[in-house]
Design a protein around this motif. Sequence first.
Motif, PDB file in Angstrom:
ATOM      1  N   VAL A 200       0.676  -1.221  -0.091  1.00 26.17           N
ATOM      2  CA  VAL A 200       0.254  -0.005  -0.102  1.00 26.17           C
ATOM      3  C   VAL A 200       0.972   1.193  -0.067  1.00 26.17           C
ATOM      4  N   ALA A 201       1.916   1.367   0.783  1.00 29.68           N
ATOM      5  CA  ALA A 201       2.745   2.346   0.871  1.00 29.68           C
ATOM      6  C   ALA A 201       3.407   2.727  -0.469  1.00 29.68           C
ATOM      7  N   GLU A 202       3.440   1.933  -1.529  1.00 34.57           N
ATOM      8  CA  GLU A 202       4.057   2.265  -2.830  1.00 34.57           C
ATOM      9  C   GLU A 202       3.109   2.905  -3.733  1.00 34.57           C
ATOM     10  N   PHE A 203       1.930   3.310  -3.314  1.00 37.81           N
ATOM     11  CA  PHE A 203       0.790   4.312  -3.953  1.00 37.81           C
ATOM     12  C   PHE A 203       0.423   5.352  -3.077  1.00 37.81           C
ATOM     13  N   PRO A 204       1.373   6.500  -3.375  1.00 39.64           N
ATOM     14  CA  PRO A 204       1.033   7.684  -2.965  1.00 39.64           C
ATOM     15  C   PRO A 204      -0.301   8.270  -3.125  1.00 39.64           C
ATOM     16  N   ALA A 205      -1.223   8.870  -2.131  1.00 38.88           N
ATOM     17  CA  ALA A 205      -2.599   9.271  -2.243  1.00 38.88           C
ATOM     18  C   ALA A 205      -2.453  10.275  -3.361  1.00 38.88           C
ATOM     19  N   GLY A 206      -3.399  10.030  -4.241  1.00 33.29           N
ATOM     20  CA  GLY A 206      -3.630  11.227  -5.292  1.00 33.29           C
ATOM     21  C   GLY A 206      -2.750  10.992  -6.646  1.00 33.29           C
TER      22      GLY A 206
END
Length: 322
Positions: A200-206
């Motif tokens: 999940v951390a590999e996908f920065p919000a926005g």
Amino acid sequence: MSTTPHRRPRTRQSRLLWLLDRLEREPRADAVIGALRKGVRALPLGDGRDLLHGRWLGHPVHPLLVQVPIGSWLSAAVLDLRPGRSREAGLLVGVGLAAAAPAALAGWVDWAELHRQQQRVGLMHALTNSVAVGLYAASLTCRAKGRGAAGRAYGFLGLTAVAVGGTLGGHLAYRQASGANHAEEVPHVVTEGWHRIGAVAEFPAGRPVRRSVDDVPVLVVRESGGAIHALAERCSHLAGPLSEGTVRDGCVQCPWHGSVFRLSDGWNVRGPATAPQPSFDTRITDGHVEIRLRRQDRDGQTPDEAEAGQRRTEAKAHGHGR
């Protein structure tokens, strides 16, 4: 044993195809193409632009519109082969001329959103069809003045120009894939089941992130609230990289030609794309994002919706049985 040499099969490219391929690479008209493209894009069409692209139809509307002038002019040529049918043939020539205008407008609007190699062929396609329109206008004028033989001659010349224009249009559509859905193969390539694509951390919000499943590029966007969306990454219009596009208001905009797709389901909110993006179901397992191609069953439901409906049906059946 025979010593007669075997003749090698011919592998040379056909002359016609060689000329068409050369036309794709010919840059001398690029300045004209640039000016025309700018002019077509500046037309104040508003929502009519998507109407002309055919977003409402699910594929380009130009091929549909050209059936009327082509059919009318071909029918006129058949009538011209029979004596005493010049009046009916003239009427069909006029119908074809009237129908050519909206067909041409739709074609120009599509043409302005193509790659340069496609635009080179498309410009010649448009010029050839313009010659055909001019010839049919001359045919109709001659018929109105009682010069039937000249009217028929111009008509047959016009049909010849239409045939050449159709050849160029076919090359543009089928060899260069100008109106094809460039995301159509995704459901046939991606295997069923869940695919892990990263923590999940590999996908920065926005921020749009590009991943790959079964060699198919996938766009992944995590919203600030935690929801994760995944779409086929190559734009259905002309395979533009959506991961390099702009994410805003729950949508992503293609950086090449401005098509806008809804992240939640891939729906094409704005053209020139006429087909939606294949979308994926998402879930988080052990801190990792997993995606599964969202397939539709025959009733238009996703697998999860169909499964839930089946459970509801079974529950009702058990309830009535008690």
